[in-house]
Design an enzyme around this catalytic site. Structure first.
Site, PDB file in Angstrom:
ATOM      1  N   GLY A 172       0.180   6.073  -7.945  1.00 27.29           N
ATOM      2  CA  GLY A 172       0.553   5.431  -9.198  1.00 27.29           C
ATOM      3  C   GLY A 172      -0.466   4.415  -9.656  1.00 27.29           C
ATOM      4  O   GLY A 172      -0.809   4.338 -10.821  1.00 27.29           O
ATOM      5  N   PHE A 173      -0.949   3.584  -8.702  1.00 26.33           N
ATOM      6  CA  PHE A 173      -1.967   2.570  -8.999  1.00 26.33           C
ATOM      7  C   PHE A 173      -1.563   1.658 -10.154  1.00 26.33           C
ATOM      8  O   PHE A 173      -2.400   1.167 -10.895  1.00 26.33           O
ATOM      9  CB  PHE A 173      -3.323   3.238  -9.283  1.00 26.33           C
ATOM     10  CG  PHE A 173      -3.667   4.317  -8.309  1.00 26.33           C
ATOM     11  CD1 PHE A 173      -3.861   4.018  -6.974  1.00 26.33           C
ATOM     12  CD2 PHE A 173      -3.772   5.635  -8.707  1.00 26.33           C
ATOM     13  CE1 PHE A 173      -4.160   5.015  -6.056  1.00 26.33           C
ATOM     14  CE2 PHE A 173      -4.073   6.638  -7.801  1.00 26.33           C
ATOM     15  CZ  PHE A 173      -4.268   6.337  -6.462  1.00 26.33           C
TER      16      PHE A 173
ATOM     17  N   GLY B  72       2.516   6.462  -1.127  1.00 23.14           N
ATOM     18  CA  GLY B  72       1.378   6.892  -0.331  1.00 23.14           C
ATOM     19  C   GLY B  72       0.904   5.849   0.650  1.00 23.14           C
ATOM     20  O   GLY B  72      -0.087   6.051   1.357  1.00 23.14           O
TER      21      GLY B  72
ATOM     22  N   ILE C 181      -1.502  -7.794  10.451  1.00 26.87           N
ATOM     23  CA  ILE C 181      -1.556  -6.380  10.085  1.00 26.87           C
ATOM     24  C   ILE C 181      -0.502  -5.632  10.901  1.00 26.87           C
ATOM     25  O   ILE C 181      -0.581  -5.558  12.132  1.00 26.87           O
ATOM     26  CB  ILE C 181      -2.966  -5.808  10.333  1.00 26.87           C
ATOM     27  CG1 ILE C 181      -3.993  -6.559   9.477  1.00 26.87           C
ATOM     28  CG2 ILE C 181      -2.997  -4.318  10.031  1.00 26.87           C
ATOM     29  CD1 ILE C 181      -3.721  -6.520   7.981  1.00 26.87           C
TER      30      ILE C 181
ATOM     31  N   PRO D 271      -2.216  -0.875  11.879  1.00 26.73           N
ATOM     32  CA  PRO D 271      -3.652  -0.730  11.596  1.00 26.73           C
ATOM     33  C   PRO D 271      -4.013   0.596  10.938  1.00 26.73           C
ATOM     34  O   PRO D 271      -4.914   0.645  10.101  1.00 26.73           O
ATOM     35  CB  PRO D 271      -4.289  -0.860  12.983  1.00 26.73           C
ATOM     36  CG  PRO D 271      -3.328  -1.707  13.758  1.00 26.73           C
ATOM     37  CD  PRO D 271      -1.960  -1.291  13.269  1.00 26.73           C
TER      38      PRO D 271
ATOM     39  N   THR E 118      -2.221   2.587   8.780  1.00 26.44           N
ATOM     40  CA  THR E 118      -1.931   2.618   7.347  1.00 26.44           C
ATOM     41  C   THR E 118      -2.673   1.506   6.610  1.00 26.44           C
ATOM     42  O   THR E 118      -3.042   1.672   5.444  1.00 26.44           O
ATOM     43  CB  THR E 118      -0.416   2.493   7.106  1.00 26.44           C
ATOM     44  OG1 THR E 118       0.077   1.300   7.720  1.00 26.44           O
ATOM     45  CG2 THR E 118       0.328   3.690   7.675  1.00 26.44           C
TER      46      THR E 118
ATOM     47  N   GLN F 196      -5.253   1.797   3.319  1.00 26.21           N
ATOM     48  CA  GLN F 196      -5.134   1.054   2.074  1.00 26.21           C
ATOM     49  C   GLN F 196      -6.438   0.345   1.712  1.00 26.21           C
ATOM     50  O   GLN F 196      -6.871   0.356   0.557  1.00 26.21           O
ATOM     51  CB  GLN F 196      -4.003   0.036   2.187  1.00 26.21           C
ATOM     52  CG  GLN F 196      -2.619   0.648   2.106  1.00 26.21           C
ATOM     53  CD  GLN F 196      -2.356   1.270   0.750  1.00 26.21           C
ATOM     54  OE1 GLN F 196      -2.219   0.584  -0.246  1.00 26.21           O
ATOM     55  NE2 GLN F 196      -2.313   2.591   0.706  1.00 26.21           N
TER      56      GLN F 196
ATOM     57  N   GLY G  99       0.137  -8.915   1.391  1.00 27.50           N
ATOM     58  CA  GLY G  99      -0.097  -7.641   0.728  1.00 27.50           C
ATOM     59  C   GLY G  99      -1.533  -7.185   0.913  1.00 27.50           C
ATOM     60  O   GLY G  99      -2.459  -7.987   0.899  1.00 27.50           O
TER      61      GLY G  99
ATOM     62  N   GLU H  21      -4.096  -3.979  -2.756  1.00 26.17           N
ATOM     63  CA  GLU H  21      -4.992  -4.152  -3.896  1.00 26.17           C
ATOM     64  C   GLU H  21      -6.276  -4.914  -3.604  1.00 26.17           C
ATOM     65  O   GLU H  21      -7.264  -4.769  -4.322  1.00 26.17           O
ATOM     66  CB  GLU H  21      -4.218  -4.834  -5.036  1.00 26.17           C
ATOM     67  CG  GLU H  21      -3.166  -3.909  -5.614  1.00 26.17           C
ATOM     68  CD  GLU H  21      -2.136  -4.601  -6.478  1.00 26.17           C
ATOM     69  OE1 GLU H  21      -2.232  -4.489  -7.710  1.00 26.17           O
ATOM     70  OE2 GLU H  21      -1.222  -5.240  -5.922  1.00 26.17           O
TER      71      GLU H  21
END
Length: 705
Positions: free
Chosen positions: A240-241, A468, A593, A596, A598, A602, A666, A669
Site C-alpha cells: 500500500g505504501f 506485507g 527489534i 530481525p 521481518t 522492512q 516503528g 518508513e
C-alpha cells in the site's frame, strides 16, 4: 511507560528471534486470497469510467450503446447512482454531482456479467462535458500560494525560533540551495480492489486496505447504516505504501453497484487509472538556507517548502517538519506554502514529509560539509542537539551519532578522499555519500482480545492489517512473550476483519507499537486471570479484552523518534550518464527489534524505494491535458532487481523505556528517508556536480559530464 521491559538486558523468549512469516507458505503457494480473489456466487464485475477533461462539468450522458452490449447489467452515473451520506474525505463522494475537478475523476461505472463485458461497455459510455480553463502548472511563484495553518500530521505550517534572518546575515559561512522533486506514485503490486455484497441489509466487503476499521466506519456513514451492519475484510494486502491508508473510491463504487444491482460486485482498478484516484506524493520545491561558523556549528537554519494540493481536498506534505528535529540551531524558520490546482488529490506515500524533506535537508548538510571541508559524518556529529530543538523536550532515546559512527565503520567510510571526481575506473566515476534519517514515533489506542483455550493454546484477536510487514508473526511473538508461552506456535492470530476488536490502521510506522501494546495488555491481564483461576479451564476457555486508548492518549514528556544513517557508493558512466548504485548500507536506532528477519526486510524495502526516488521514479503532469503521463509500470520506473545492489541493514538495539511494553519503535518508513540524499551526495562526490532535481536520470546527468 517508565519501566524497562527488559531489565536484565536480554529480551524474554520469543521477542528478538526470527521465526518465519506465518503467511509465507500461503503467499508463495498462491493460497493467500486478496480482495479481488473472492468471487461470491452470481458475482458481477465493474469497470469505472474516468473523466477525459481536466476541469468542467457533465452536461449529457448517453449510456444507450453501453447498455445494449451483451452481459451489461447497469451503468451508474451521477444521474442514477444511490445518494450517499457525508464522509470526512471528499474523494469518496463519487457519482454524486456533475462537477469534474480533475482528469481521471470517476464519472460513471459499468457493471456486467464479466470483466471483459464491463470494460467494453465502459468504452461505449458517451459523456459530453462543458469544459473550463484548468491550471496544473506548479511553480514557486504561483499566485495561489498561501501559508496553511497546519500540514499533514497536524503540525503547525510555520515554526520560528530566534531571529533567523539576522543570524543568517551574520553567519560567516552561508548556504542557500533549492531542491526539487516531481510527483511520485505509490504503485503497490496489488491494485486497489474491492468485492462487495449486500445480504439482508448487511454489507460485506473484501477490500485492499491498510485499515478495515476506517473503511467500515466510512462505508457506514456513506450508506447511512450502523457500523454493525458493515463487515470489511482485509486479510491479505499486496502493499500500500500509504495509498491504501484510507478508503479509496473503488470500495464505495463496489458497494454502490452491489446495492443497485442486488448482486455481489467485484471492482479492481486498472493500473492506468490509479495515478489519478488513489493519491500520490505531491511535488516539492524546497529552499534550504544554513548559516554556520567556520568550525561547522550551525547557527541559522531555514527550510521552506512549496507544494500543491487539489481543489477537492487539502493535503500538505509536512516536508519542513524534520528540520525542526534534526540539528541544534538557535535560530530557525520552517515553513510550508501550498496552492490548489486542478490535479488529483495528493495523499500519504511512505514517510510523507520525512522522505522529501530529509532529501533536501541532508543534501544541504552535505553541501555545507563541502564548503567547510569537513567530513560530512563529523559535521552531523558537531551539530547533535541535547534536546529536541522544536519542543525542548528530552529525547526518549537518540542514537544518531552511534548510527553514523557504526555505519561508517561497517561501510568502510574511511579512509575516504573527500575530493570529488578523483576516483575513476575507466569510463566510470565512483563516489560515496552519507545522509541521516529520522521518523517520529506514533502510537494510537487499539483493542485486543486474548483467549486461553482449555487445551493449553491461545488465540489473539485484533483488527491489525498485514500489508506485507509480517504483522501476524510479530504479534504472535509479543503475545507469547507476555503469556510466558514456550513457543509462539501455541498462539493463533486473527487479524484483518472489522468485526474484530478495533485497532490502528497500518500506517505511520505505528502498527506494531499500537497493536502490540494492546495485545501485551490483554495477554498480561489474561495471565493474571488464569493465575487466579482454580481448577481446569471451562470448555469454552477464558477471554480477556483490553484497550490502550487511555495510555496512548497521554502526552509523553519525551520526544520520541527513530534515527538512522545511510551510506551509498555509486558509479556514474561518463559516456551514457547512467548512475548505478554499487552499495547501500543502513544503520538504524529504532528501539528493540522484535523480529530481525521481518525488520531487515522492512529496512531493505524502504531503502529500495529510496533508490527509486533518487534515480528512476517520477511522474510528469501534462500541462495541456491535465493528467499524469506515467500511468503504468513501463513508464513509471520502479526499480527492478537489476537496479538494486545487495543492501545491508543493521541496527543498534536500543533500550527505550518510554515507548510501549515491548520497547519497540516503528521501522516501516525510516529506511526510505535518508537514502535518496545519500545517493545524491555520492553522485556529487563521484562527479563534482551538484544535481538538485530528482530523479537523477541520465538526461540530467550527461550534460555535466
Amino acid at each position: 511507560m517508565t519501566h524497562d521491559p527488559f531489565p536484565q538486558g536480554t529480551p524474554p523468549h520469543p521477542l528478538g528471534t526470527s521465526p518465519v512469516r506465518r503467511e509465507g507458505r500461503e503467499k508463495v503457494t498462491g493460497t493467500a486470497r486478496y480482495a479481488a480473489e473472492h468471487t461470491p456466487p452470481d458475482c458481477a464485475y465493474a469497470w469505472p469510467v474516468p473523466a477525459t477533461v481536466a476541469r468542467g462539468r457533465i452536461i449529457a450522458v448517453d449510456t444507450t450503446e453501453a447498455l445494449a452490449l451483451p452481459g451489461v447489467c447497469a451503468v451508474l452515473t451521477h444521474e442514477n447512482a444511490p445518494r450517499l451520506g457525508s464522509a470526512d474525505d471528499p474523494i469518496l463522494a463519487v457519482l454524486q454531482e456533475d462537477r469534474v475537478p480533475h482528469r481521471g475523476w470517476y464519472v460513471a461505472l459499468v457493471v456486467a456479467d464479466s470483466l471483459e463485458a464491463a470494460r467494453d461497455a465502459a468504452d461505449a459510455v458517451r459523456i459530453t462535458y462543458e469544459t473550463a480553463d484548468h491550471d496544473v502548472r506548479f511553480s514557486a511563484g504561483h499566485p495561489g500560494l498561501h501559508l496553511p495553518e497546519t500540514v499533514n500530521g497536524g503540525f503547525p505550517g510555520v515554526r520560528e525560533r530566534g531571529n533567523f534572518e539576522a543570524a543568517f546575515a551574520a553567519a560567516l559561512i552561508k548556504l542557500d540551495a533549492t531542491y526539487t522533486m516531481t510527483p511520485l506514485h505509490n504503485h503497490p503490486m496489488e491494485p486497489h480492489a474491492s468485492t462487495a455484497q449486500w445480504d439482508d441489509g448487511h454489507l460485506t466487503v473484501h477490500d485492499s486496505s491498510q485499515g478495515s476499521t476506517k473503511v467500515r466506519d466510512d462505508l457506514a456513514a456513506l450508506f447511512k447504516i450502523g457500523k454493525g451492519e458493515v463487515t470489511v475484510v482485509s486479510e491479505h494486502v499486496g502493499g500500500g505504501f500509504g495509498s491504501k491508508g484510507t478508503p479509496r473510491p473503488q470500495v464505495v463504487l463496489a458497494a454502490m453497484a452491489a446495492r443497485h444491482t442486488g448482486r455481489p460486485v467485484k471492482l479492481s482498478l486498472p493500473r492506468s487509472q490509479m495515478a489519478a484516484v488513489v493519491g500520490h506524493r505531491a511535488p516539492t520545491i524546497q529552499r534550504v538556507r544554513i548559516g554556520a561558523t567556520t568550525e561547522g556549528i550551525i547557527t541559522a537554519l531555514a527550510h521552506e517548502i512549496t507544494t500543491y494540493t487539489s481543489r477537492v481536498t487539502e493535503f500538505v506534505e509536512q516536508a519542513a517538519v524534520p528540520a525542526r528535529v534534526m540539528y541544534a540551531a538557535p535560530h530557525s524558520r520552517t515553513a510550508h506554502r501550498v496552492t490548489a490546482l486542478d490535479v488529483p488529490s495528493p495523499s500519504w506515500m511512505r514517510a510523507p514529509g520525512e522522505a522529501p524533506g530529509m532529501y533536501a535537508l541532508e543534501s544541504a548538510v552535505d553541501e555545507l560539509a563541502v564548503l567547510l571541508d569537513i567530513d560530512p559524518v563529523e559535521l552531523r556529529v558537531h551539530n547533535e542537539p541535547d534536546t529536541e530543538p522544536d519542543s525542548g523536550r528530552p529525547f526518549s532515546s537518540r542514537h544518531l551519532v552511534g548510527c553514523l559512527r557504526e555505519g561508517a565503520n561497517r561501510f568502510g567510510w574511511l579512509p575516504r578522499d573527500p575530493r570529488p571526481a578523483v576516483r575513476r575506473e575507466g569510463d566510470l566515476l565512483v563516489g560515496t555519500g552519507v545522509a541521516a534519517s529520522t521518523y517520529p514515533i506514533y502510537l494510537a489506542g487499539s483493542t485486543a482480545e486474548a483467549h486461553a483455550d482449555a487445551d493449553g493454546g491461545y488465540r489473539i484477536r485484533v483488527n491489525a492489517t498485514d500489508i506485507g510487514t509480517g504483522a501476524r508473526t510479530v504479534l504472535a511473538q509479543i503475545a507469547a512473550a507476555a503469556l510466558g508461552a514456550s513457543s509462539e506456535e501455541r498462539v493463533r492470530i486473527e487479524i484483518g476483519n472489522s468485526d474484530l476488536p478495533p485497532a490502528m490502521l497500518a500506517g505511520g510506522s505505528a502498527g506494531t507499537g499500537s497493536w502490540g501494546w494492546a495485545v501485551h495488555k490483554a495477554c498480561t491481564e489474561l495471565v493474571t486471570r488464569l493465575r487466579d483461576h482454580a481448577g481446569p479451564l471451562p470448555a469454552d476457555g477464558v477471554t480477556v479484552t483490553a484497550d490502550t486508548r487511555q495510555e496512548a492518549a497521554e502526552e509523553s514528556p519525551y520526544a520520541r523518534h527513530s534515527f538512522g544513517a545511510q551510506f551509498a557508493e555509486v558509479q556514474v558512466d561518463t559516456i551514457t550518464g547512467e548512475i548505478r548504485v554499487r552499495r547501500l548500507l543502513g544503520m538504524f536506532a529504532a528501539g528493540h527489534i522484535l523480529n530481525p528477519r521481518t525488520a531487515r526486510s522492512q529496512f531493505i524495502g524502504g531503502m529500495t524505494m529510496g533508490l527509486g526516488m533518487a534515480l528512476t521514479e517520477g511522474s510528469g503532469l501534462d500541462a495541456a491535458f491535465g493528467d499524469f503521463a506515467e500511468r503504468d509500470l513501463a513508464a513509471y520506473h520502479v526499480p527492478a532487481c537489476a537496479d538494486v545492489p545487495a543492501i545491508e541493514a543493521h541496527w543498534l538495539d536500543e533500550r527505550d523505556p518510554h515507548l510501549n511494553p515491548m520497547g519497540s519503535k516503528g521501522i516501516g518508513e525510516i529506511g526510505i528517508v535518508g537514502t535518496a540524499a545519500a545517493i545524491g551526495n555520492a553522485v556529487h562526490h563521484a562527479t563534482g556536480v551538484r544535481l538538485r532535481d530528482l530523479p537523477l536520470t541520465p538526461d540530467k546527468v550527461l550534460p555535466h559530464l
